[in-house]
Design an enzyme around this catalytic site. Sequence first.
Site, PDB file in Angstrom:
ATOM      1  N   ARG A   1       0.817  -1.227   0.000  1.00 49.99           N
ATOM      2  CA  ARG A   1       0.000   0.000   0.000  1.00 49.99           C
ATOM      3  C   ARG A   1       0.845   1.269   0.000  1.00 49.99           C
ATOM      4  O   ARG A   1       0.489   2.278   0.607  1.00 49.99           O
ATOM      5  CB  ARG A   1      -0.976   0.025   1.188  1.00 49.99           C
ATOM      6  CG  ARG A   1      -1.958  -1.106   1.217  1.00 49.99           C
ATOM      7  CD  ARG A   1      -2.901  -1.120   0.012  1.00 49.99           C
ATOM      8  NE  ARG A   1      -3.705  -2.326   0.060  1.00 49.99           N
ATOM      9  CZ  ARG A   1      -3.363  -3.457  -0.561  1.00 49.99           C
ATOM     10  NH1 ARG A   1      -2.272  -3.522  -1.326  1.00 49.99           N
ATOM     11  NH2 ARG A   1      -4.123  -4.506  -0.454  1.00 49.99           N
TER      12      ARG A   1
ATOM     13  N   SER B   1     -10.902  -0.997   3.128  1.00 52.48           N
ATOM     14  CA  SER B   1     -10.258  -1.321   4.410  1.00 52.48           C
ATOM     15  C   SER B   1      -9.721  -0.046   5.029  1.00 52.48           C
ATOM     16  O   SER B   1      -8.986   0.699   4.372  1.00 52.48           O
ATOM     17  CB  SER B   1      -9.076  -2.267   4.196  1.00 52.48           C
ATOM     18  OG  SER B   1      -9.527  -3.448   3.595  1.00 52.48           O
TER      19      SER B   1
ATOM     20  N   GLU C   1      -5.015   3.053   6.392  1.00 58.33           N
ATOM     21  CA  GLU C   1      -4.626   2.905   4.987  1.00 58.33           C
ATOM     22  C   GLU C   1      -5.130   4.113   4.186  1.00 58.33           C
ATOM     23  O   GLU C   1      -4.532   4.506   3.195  1.00 58.33           O
ATOM     24  CB  GLU C   1      -5.260   1.609   4.428  1.00 58.33           C
ATOM     25  CG  GLU C   1      -5.020   1.421   2.952  1.00 58.33           C
ATOM     26  CD  GLU C   1      -5.596   0.119   2.398  1.00 58.33           C
ATOM     27  OE1 GLU C   1      -5.501  -0.925   3.076  1.00 58.33           O
ATOM     28  OE2 GLU C   1      -6.134   0.168   1.279  1.00 58.33           O
TER      29      GLU C   1
HETATM   30  C1  LIG Z   1     -15.705  -0.939  -1.336  1.00 52.60           C
HETATM   31  C2  LIG Z   1     -14.215  -0.732  -1.499  1.00 52.60           C
HETATM   32  C3  LIG Z   1     -13.391  -1.811  -1.719  1.00 52.60           C
HETATM   33  C4  LIG Z   1     -12.014  -1.638  -1.868  1.00 52.60           C
HETATM   34  N1  LIG Z   1     -11.238  -2.725  -2.085  1.00 52.60           N
HETATM   35  C5  LIG Z   1      -9.898  -2.573  -2.227  1.00 52.60           C
HETATM   36  C6  LIG Z   1      -9.052  -3.707  -2.446  1.00 52.60           C
HETATM   37  O1  LIG Z   1      -9.499  -4.836  -2.554  1.00 52.60           O
HETATM   38  N2  LIG Z   1      -7.720  -3.493  -2.550  1.00 52.60           N
HETATM   39  C7  LIG Z   1      -7.167  -2.239  -2.462  1.00 52.60           C
HETATM   40  O2  LIG Z   1      -5.937  -2.109  -2.577  1.00 52.60           O
HETATM   41  N3  LIG Z   1      -7.959  -1.144  -2.257  1.00 52.60           N
HETATM   42  C8  LIG Z   1      -9.291  -1.276  -2.146  1.00 52.60           C
HETATM   43  N4  LIG Z   1     -10.080  -0.184  -1.932  1.00 52.60           N
HETATM   44  C9  LIG Z   1      -9.456   1.146  -1.794  1.00 52.60           C
HETATM   45  C10 LIG Z   1      -9.355   1.942  -3.124  1.00 52.60           C
HETATM   46  O3  LIG Z   1     -10.382   1.578  -4.024  1.00 52.60           O
HETATM   47  C11 LIG Z   1      -7.996   1.727  -3.791  1.00 52.60           C
HETATM   48  O4  LIG Z   1      -6.938   2.184  -2.987  1.00 52.60           O
HETATM   49  C12 LIG Z   1      -7.938   2.448  -5.159  1.00 52.60           C
HETATM   50  O5  LIG Z   1      -6.780   2.033  -5.840  1.00 52.60           O
HETATM   51  C13 LIG Z   1      -7.914   3.966  -5.026  1.00 52.60           C
HETATM   52  O6  LIG Z   1      -8.132   4.519  -6.318  1.00 52.60           O
HETATM   53  P1  LIG Z   1      -8.841   5.940  -6.481  1.00 52.60           P
HETATM   54  O7  LIG Z   1      -8.810   6.293  -7.918  1.00 52.60           O
HETATM   55  O8  LIG Z   1     -10.164   5.959  -5.847  1.00 52.60           O
HETATM   56  O9  LIG Z   1      -7.824   6.860  -5.676  1.00 52.60           O
HETATM   57  P2  LIG Z   1      -8.185   8.060  -4.653  1.00 52.60           P
HETATM   58  O10 LIG Z   1      -8.923   7.523  -3.491  1.00 52.60           O
HETATM   59  O11 LIG Z   1      -8.853   9.139  -5.459  1.00 52.60           O
HETATM   60  O12 LIG Z   1      -6.749   8.501  -4.234  1.00 52.60           O
HETATM   61  C14 LIG Z   1      -5.996   7.706  -3.343  1.00 52.60           C
HETATM   62  C15 LIG Z   1      -4.575   8.276  -3.252  1.00 52.60           C
HETATM   63  O13 LIG Z   1      -3.933   8.103  -4.511  1.00 52.60           O
HETATM   64  C16 LIG Z   1      -3.521   9.363  -5.059  1.00 52.60           C
HETATM   65  N5  LIG Z   1      -3.750   9.303  -6.502  1.00 52.60           N
HETATM   66  C17 LIG Z   1      -4.921   9.030  -7.150  1.00 52.60           C
HETATM   67  N6  LIG Z   1      -4.729   9.036  -8.482  1.00 52.60           N
HETATM   68  C18 LIG Z   1      -3.412   9.317  -8.679  1.00 52.60           C
HETATM   69  C19 LIG Z   1      -2.600   9.491  -9.838  1.00 52.60           C
HETATM   70  N7  LIG Z   1      -3.095   9.398 -11.081  1.00 52.60           N
HETATM   71  N8  LIG Z   1      -1.279   9.803  -9.658  1.00 52.60           N
HETATM   72  C20 LIG Z   1      -0.734   9.935  -8.412  1.00 52.60           C
HETATM   73  N9  LIG Z   1      -1.471   9.800  -7.280  1.00 52.60           N
HETATM   74  C21 LIG Z   1      -2.790   9.490  -7.417  1.00 52.60           C
HETATM   75  C22 LIG Z   1      -4.388  10.406  -4.374  1.00 52.60           C
HETATM   76  O14 LIG Z   1      -3.756  11.676  -4.346  1.00 52.60           O
HETATM   77  C23 LIG Z   1      -4.559   9.778  -2.978  1.00 52.60           C
HETATM   78  O15 LIG Z   1      -3.439  10.073  -2.180  1.00 52.60           O
HETATM   79  C24 LIG Z   1     -11.451  -0.339  -1.802  1.00 52.60           C
HETATM   80  C25 LIG Z   1     -12.305   0.767  -1.588  1.00 52.60           C
HETATM   81  C26 LIG Z   1     -13.668   0.583  -1.455  1.00 52.60           C
HETATM   82  C27 LIG Z   1     -14.560   1.781  -1.260  1.00 52.60           C
END
Ligand SMILES: Cc1cc2nc3c(=O)[nH]c(=O)nc-3n(C[C@H](O)[C@H](O)[C@H](O)COP(=O)(O)OP(=O)(O)OC[C@H]3O[C@@H](n4cnc5c(N)ncnc54)[C@H](O)[C@@H]3O)c2cc1C
Length: 296
Positions: free
Chosen positions: A173, A222, A292
């Site tokens: 992570r 999580s 996380e």
């Molecule tokens: C129901 C549910 C289930 C989930 N299951 C999982 C799972 O199984 N495994 C897991 O790892 N995660 C899981 N997650 C967490 C989340 O979906 C992941 O971490 C996902 O990869 C985040 O992507 P996002 O586009 O929503 O990022 P955001 O939440 O928008 O951003 C997260 C972080 O990444 C940075 N960021 C976003 N895009 C970029 C980019 N293009 N360049 C640089 N930095 C960037 C942001 O600045 C922030 O710090 C889950 C979440 C939910 C709500």
Amino acid sequence: MMVNWDNIELPESFLAEQNIPLSELTSFRVGGKARFVIRPHSYETIREIVSFAESNGIRCMLLGKGTNVLASDRGFDGIIIRFDAPLHEPVFRGTRVIACCGTSMTVLARETIRRGLMGMERLCGIPGTVGGACAMNAGAYGAEIKKILTRIRILRNGTDEWVNVKDGDLGYRRSIFSYPEAIALEAEFCLAQDDGTAYEIMHDCMERRRQKQPLELPSAGSTFKRPEGHFAGALIEQSGLKGCTIGGAQVSEKHAGFIVNIGGATEADISALIAYVQNVVKERTGVDLEPEIKRI
Ligand SMILES: Cc1cc2nc3c(=O)[nH]c(=O)nc-3n(C[C@H](O)[C@H](O)[C@H](O)COP(=O)(O)OP(=O)(O)OC[C@H]3O[C@@H](n4cnc5c(N)ncnc54)[C@H](O)[C@@H]3O)c2cc1C
């Protein structure tokens, strides 16, 4: 530093929206208003926004789909770059695929399977973008981004470049391709030919999510990282905290590793519950839980 907004005019080409509730941009559905939100329509716009913000002393934050963040009740007095839509279709070459970081991780994973490839089937169902997945080194059911990410196009210190991904660039992570250190623009993944099991594995993982996770309520997945040798959810449950509620924030009854918004939660409720869970788990099991989720 306080910004004097009266003296600042954003270029019209940014198509900025004003005073947008962060609760609309994040899966936890909490947070005050962001002064400006911009959905970039090109990679060049992202570079221009960052440069404009830097030269005007404006705070900037990058969001994908907002599925791993907790936004402040006080909002964000700056520019949110909302990079949550693809700027182009994925490009397939043999077993490699190059995708825009605004692409949905699940949409990309499904497309790779449709094209007879495997390697992303366990990542299907992660609700964020490809960029968010690279920034978080997202993973599930034994798979993780770092195992398939080979090259990444990033914007770092004003330079837009493709870099080869090296051992150690991503870990549990964590990733060096994460805002504010870098903005991930495009990512190249090296997959394998499907041996005929990819669809079934994807289907099985999605089913496990539906059965085990509280997908019907707003959350950020999580809440805590997995402590070495333990599972956060099991420690929280063992500490008697399943269902524990503060305001509108609750330790999910379905999966104790998730804090959910059961209606009207504020960031303050969620933060208070996170702190409470950390204290109780430490007291009862001796283990430290580290969040996380990222904060705005
Ligand atoms: C129901 C549910 C289930 C989930 N299951 C999982 C799972 O199984 N495994 C897991 O790892 N995660 C899981 N997650 C967490 C989340 O979906 C992941 O971490 C996902 O990869 C985040 O992507 P996002 O586009 O929503 O990022 P955001 O939440 O928008 O951003 C997260 C972080 O990444 C940075 N960021 C976003 N895009 C970029 C980019 N293009 N360049 C640089 N930095 C960037 C942001 O600045 C922030 O710090 C889950 C979440 C939910 C709500």
